[in-house]
Design an enzyme around this catalytic site. Structure first.
Site: not given
Ligand SMILES: *Cc1c(COP(=O)(O)O)cnc(C)c1O
Length: 365
Positions: A106, A174, A198
């Site tokens: 990511w 993030d 998540k």
């Molecule tokens: C799942 C995830 C993403 C992607 O998220 P989307 O909502 O599908 O764009 C990005 N960063 C992390 C750390 C993730 O776990």
């Protein structure tokens, strides 16, 4: 029968939340409508989004000089919005400098997207050891527009155990897979963002927490939907927000508050993760490839010790299949890294972790 769902996302939701959503499906708060049917600008909906924001502020201790936004496009769109708003130049092309730390797949996506708008400097990476640790974080350049990290790495199962010191350069993270899993000192960050699917609710909503001084810097050429100030000015209602998702997040936050807030949930998460890592560390068949200091509380990859690749693949495929047959589902590792992974988000009960360990012991013997 309800299964134990170890999916990395979209993932398990608390049973009481699903039950409450079901009970309110046809008639929410005596309005005679489902939340899905409400106008986002109605007097019926306003208390719902206001409550969700207020609870998030309370549970995370978000200071007053931060705005909370409910957007769409997932964490992935934030990979674009962050550089576009904080680093892009007056004309399309590369603008200001920004530091990124590469701790997984990511982060790497954020880096590639950031490089379209910012002069990206990847100051450290753990790619040399398959992302099984968090590298030392060098100081940013003074004129960096921001410093980007991925606090919890969903795919490889690492987490930052302490934050980098970025001085006056805004730290951006993030937090898709760790939001509300343990305390986060929001005041240390310029922007935090998370896709909801998540640890917060269903897919479709992205939460952005942004310090006020970082709002309003997008260039004029940026699409209106991708400017933070558009959404701040309109309180996440420039266009139709993901209304139902925001409602569901509110129910999840109510549930967390009912359990005793972040301190209670942290304790539960630590207990679940310790149980699982202790088992892995003692197992003669399975192990965690992640360095102890950096192990995630939320996403736990594991592999078997078989030394030949064909045997390993056979064992792992059989494991995932046999586990699913007894109601322990979505245990395959990410398609890019293989092996297995148990995501044990807030909503995974400790009984689910115990059931998984029992199954692994049986499989082992
Ligand atoms: C799942 C995830 C993403 C992607 O998220 P989307 O909502 O599908 O764009 C990005 N960063 C992390 C750390 C993730 O776990």
């Amino acid at each position: 029968m309800r299964v134990y769902n170890f999916s990395p996302g979209p993932s398990v939701l608390p049973l009481p939340v699903l039950e409450r959503a079901a009970a309110e499906m046809l008639d929410a708060n005596g309005t005679g409508q489902s939340v899905m049917e409400m106008s986002h600008r109605s007097k019926d909906y306003k208390p719902i989004i206001d409550k969700t924001e207020a609870l998030l502020r309370e549970l995370m201790g978000i200071p007053a000089n931060y705005k909370v936004l409910f957007l769409q496009g997932g964490a992935s769109l934030q990979f674009s919005m962050v550089p576009l708003n904080l680093a892009a130049g007056d004309a399309p092309g590369i603008g200001k400098k920004a530091t990124y730390i590469d701790t997984g797949i990511w982060s790497d996506k954020a880096i590639k997207e950031g490089a379209k708008y910012a002069a990206v400097d990847v100051k450290a990476s753990s790619k040399d050891k398959a992302y099984t640790y968090i590298p030392d974080a060098p100081a940013p350049a003074k004129d960096d527009a921001y410093y980007h990290i991925t606090l919890n790495n969903t795919i490889v199962g690492t987490r930052w155990d302490k934050l980098p010191d970025t001085g006056s350069v805004p730290l951006i993270s993030d937090i898709s897979s760790c939001i509300l899993s343990e305390p986060i000192d929001v005041s240390k960050f310029g922007i935090l963002y998370a896709g909801a699917q998540k640890n917060l609710g269903p897919a479709g909503t992205t939460v952005v927490i942004i310090r006020e001084d970082l709002i309003g810097h997008a260039p004029a050429w940026a699409p209106v939907m991708l400017k933070y100030d558009t959404h701040v000015t309109e309180s996440s209602m420039y266009n139709t927000p993901p209304c139902y998702g925001i409602y569901m997040i509110g129910l999840v936050l109510d549930w967390i508050k009912g359990l005793g807030g972040i301190s209670a949930i942290t304790k539960m998460n630590q207990e679940k993760a310790a149980l699982f890592y202790d088992y892995l560390d003692a197992s003669k068949l399975f192990y965690s490839p992640v360095e102890k200091q950096f192990r995630s509380l939320m996403n736990i990859p594991f592999v078997t010790m078989a030394d030949d690749d064909a045997k390993k693949t056979e064992q792992e495929t059989r494991f995932v299949k046999e586990a699913a047959a007894v109601g322990l589902i979505n245990l395959a590792g990410h398609r890019l890294v293989g092996g297995m992974r148990a995501s044990i988000y807030n909503a995974m009960p400790i009984d689910g972790v115990k059931a998984l360990i029992d199954f692994m012991k049986k499989f082992e013997s």
